[in-house]
Design a protein around this motif. Sequence first.
Motif, PDB file in Angstrom:
ATOM      1  N   ALA A 707       0.902  -1.055   0.131  1.00  0.00           N
ATOM      2  CA  ALA A 707      -0.056  -0.192  -0.359  1.00  0.00           C
ATOM      3  C   ALA A 707       0.769   0.647   0.325  1.00  0.00           C
ATOM      4  O   ALA A 707       1.858   0.981   0.602  1.00  0.00           O
ATOM      5  N   LYS A 708       0.233   2.647  -0.452  1.00  0.00           N
ATOM      6  CA  LYS A 708       1.321   3.873  -0.507  1.00  0.00           C
ATOM      7  C   LYS A 708       1.036   4.320   0.398  1.00  0.00           C
ATOM      8  O   LYS A 708      -0.477   4.172   1.146  1.00  0.00           O
ATOM      9  N   THR A 724       9.042  -0.878   2.342  1.00  0.00           N
ATOM     10  CA  THR A 724       9.812   0.244   1.525  1.00  0.00           C
ATOM     11  C   THR A 724       9.489   1.574   1.118  1.00  0.00           C
ATOM     12  O   THR A 724      10.557   2.054   0.658  1.00  0.00           O
ATOM     13  N   ARG A 725       8.260   1.735   1.673  1.00  0.00           N
ATOM     14  CA  ARG A 725       8.010   3.161   1.493  1.00  0.00           C
ATOM     15  C   ARG A 725       8.043   3.942   0.545  1.00  0.00           C
ATOM     16  O   ARG A 725       7.726   4.685  -0.404  1.00  0.00           O
ATOM     17  N   VAL A 726       7.447   2.818  -0.879  1.00  0.00           N
ATOM     18  CA  VAL A 726       6.976   2.788  -1.943  1.00  0.00           C
ATOM     19  C   VAL A 726       6.110   2.035  -2.233  1.00  0.00           C
ATOM     20  O   VAL A 726       5.804   1.126  -2.229  1.00  0.00           O
ATOM     21  N   GLY A 727       5.262   3.094  -3.355  1.00  0.00           N
ATOM     22  CA  GLY A 727       4.033   2.903  -3.261  1.00  0.00           C
ATOM     23  C   GLY A 727       3.244   3.383  -4.184  1.00  0.00           C
ATOM     24  O   GLY A 727       3.787   5.179  -4.543  1.00  0.00           O
ATOM     25  N   THR A 728       1.726   3.007  -4.634  1.00  0.00           N
ATOM     26  CA  THR A 728       1.234   4.135  -6.459  1.00  0.00           C
ATOM     27  C   THR A 728      -0.398   4.056  -6.038  1.00  0.00           C
ATOM     28  O   THR A 728      -1.083   2.556  -5.566  1.00  0.00           O
ATOM     29  N   ASP A 729      -0.915   4.978  -6.119  1.00  0.00           N
ATOM     30  CA  ASP A 729      -2.002   4.757  -6.278  1.00  0.00           C
ATOM     31  C   ASP A 729      -2.872   3.716  -6.722  1.00  0.00           C
ATOM     32  O   ASP A 729      -3.908   3.321  -6.662  1.00  0.00           O
TER      33      ASP A 729
END
Length: 812
Positions: A707-708, A724-729
């Motif tokens: 999840a973003k 990893t602190r990476v996500g997109t809508d």
Amino acid sequence: MSHVGVPRGTVRKRRSLALLTAGVLTIPALAGCSSDSEETSRAVPQDIAPAARDRVADGSTVNWAVDAMPTTLNAFQADADTATTKITGALLPTLFPMDAAGHPKLNPDYLESAKIIEREPKQVVLYKLNQQAVWSDGREIGAPDFVAQWRALSGKDSAFWTARNAGYERIEKIERGSDDLQVRVTFAKPYADWRSLFSPLYPKEITGSPDTFNDGARTALKNTAGPFQLKGVDKAKGTVTLVRSPRWWGEKAKLDSLVFRVVAPKDRTKALADGTVHVTDIDAATANRIALALALRDGSNGQPLTHGPGADLTPAAALRSWALAHGSDEKQAEIAQAAREANRKAVVAYGAEQKALRGYAVRKSLEPAYTQLALNGESGPLADDRVRRAVARALDRQELAETVLKPLGLPAKPLGSHLALAGQPGYKDGSGALGDQNTKEAQALLADAGWTQGGAAEKPKDTKAGSEAEKKDAEKEGEEKKAGTAEKSEKADADEKKTDKTEAEEKAEEKADKDKDADKDADKADRAAAGSDESAASRAEGLYIVGQDDKPGAGPARSAATHVLAPSRDAAAQSIALLRQAGAVSGDSAAAKVTAQDKQPGGAAGAYAPVGTAAPAPASVKGPLGKDGKTLTLRFVLPAGPGSQSLRGVGDRIAAMLEKIGIGTEITKVPDESYFKDHIASGDYDLALYSWPATAYPATDGRPIYAKPEPATDGSLLVEQNYTRVGTDHIDQLFDQAVAELDEKASRELMKQADARIWAAAGSIPLFQRPQLVAVDKKLSNVGAFGFAAPRYQDIGFTDRQAAGSPADRKK
């Protein structure tokens, strides 16, 4: 600073099994990575020495090693661990356990049937319970137990301390059918993973009140419904004892008792030799010792040992030792004699252990979990998706899989999915969305991101990573140059005044040419803006730098400071978790960029450096690359424990692969007990290796992992399990659609598309499915390396009556 947030009532907790030794919309652009035909794959079979029940003797006790005493017997609390899972699996109902292919399968011991009986206007599931199913106090399992568990886990009452709620919050009501053995569950929102609910199922006496749920179930389970029941928990001895349940209505348990005993991994070889455990997970070193014990007599025939203490002693060294022991120097002789005596005792003890180890077999399969390389995209170089993709394209995943699996005789194939393992329904290799290992492409991506050979010597500039920042900087630079043109024109000579094209016109044409070429390549989308702040920190003990040899011509020396990402609050509530994802964009811009990316033909955006970028570095890179006066060095955090040798070996190989493209690594080894909480969950790393367990419900269990991250009111990040602190809508939308899609095939297709997007984001790179090595008494059947499948505890036992005697009898 980023905080690990666990929104109450939203996360279905996934445990990592202490995995340190060693986690929706249509996508036309990635359609080739997620075809309609499911990839044919077969799971590695389980290895449990199967035997028919009539061949298994009644009676006896089996001791099963666990890493630690369970902190709670409530599987829905945040600190539940693998010991909790093993124990509750023998005591409580699991309605849909996984089968050998990793698929949820109806358990007839508890259910006659369970199916969706209505889809419109709302989803309704009807459970028909086994009419013989009762709790250990004699009360039948029924609708009141379902209602109590739903209310405890729905998230509406914060008095219940729970970390696993997903799915329960979608339930609108639960009703009794024609009797208590029929349970009608109506959902307010469609829920594809409804089979994940009510497993394990606790009696209403536990889930009916916050006190019993929060505290009462931590150390005792008075009412159970499995082939075994809980006899006692002895923290002093480190044991949890289960005994055969007299109320069990199914096939009777073969064992009189099953004892889960705490044995540290480093002590398991000795425990096997002593006969104090019969089943235990082991590492490769112990497996090799058992294999040698079975193949050799270890000196019992008068021949010297070929392994173990003194096996590497050369004839010259042995002669020198004898000479010192019998020499004229009394002090040296005394030392040498003591050393020879100690070695003799070690040889005798080792030989005795080897003889005892011949009574065990190593059962092996692939564990239902995978190891991945996590790239922390919160700040620093990895906030730029081009750098993350360069790291991914530098990895030879086949070599890494072979390093771990081939010596064990297990299939060494890289894992191709974040959301399913080979053999599971819905598995599809989506790694093509990122691309195969390619050194030149990796170097081109780094060059496009501004990391060059001379970059470390440049004067630092206030720049930001990512295409948007670069565009703004270019526009600013163009405006400054344009403003200076008038001032410069007064001093220009006649030839310059006669130039047909202005500098601005030339730049416009050059830009048009590049834009035309770029249409043929992957679009630079979902790029994360890299933070410019870096905190200096003293190096931890055990830190060494890969690739810094200080050789002549090796390029600029890298900074002595260790790059440390800002730590966050304690994240112990997450137990052990993993992963994350791709271009950290926010708000409306995310949707715009995703739309543009979906229209891009021919693969994932950013998988290749666009035409017109700086030329890649030479094939043989000398020293790390640099940018704005800083070297490209990533902090690689690895566990330091004795059971993590294999993981550290993989880390060393990854560091060597990155060195070839000019990325330096600072490897820091940290204690196992702090590895996850203090580094992974808190974000104190650039690169890390850890594992996620398999799941039969990727739409539910994968959502919090990818999840973003959302900003909190205090400016921190709520990352759920996305470490990893990476996500997109876009990825979030794919998960949301999949979990609400009741057509299984359609839901799996959405998950394949989500997986392709996760690959393209390069926040998490799956490497291989973990090996599963279990030492088992050779006389035991139906236990060992289970693979995907849940154990059938009632079938475990010894294959002859003599073996089913006491442990002392079996040692004779």
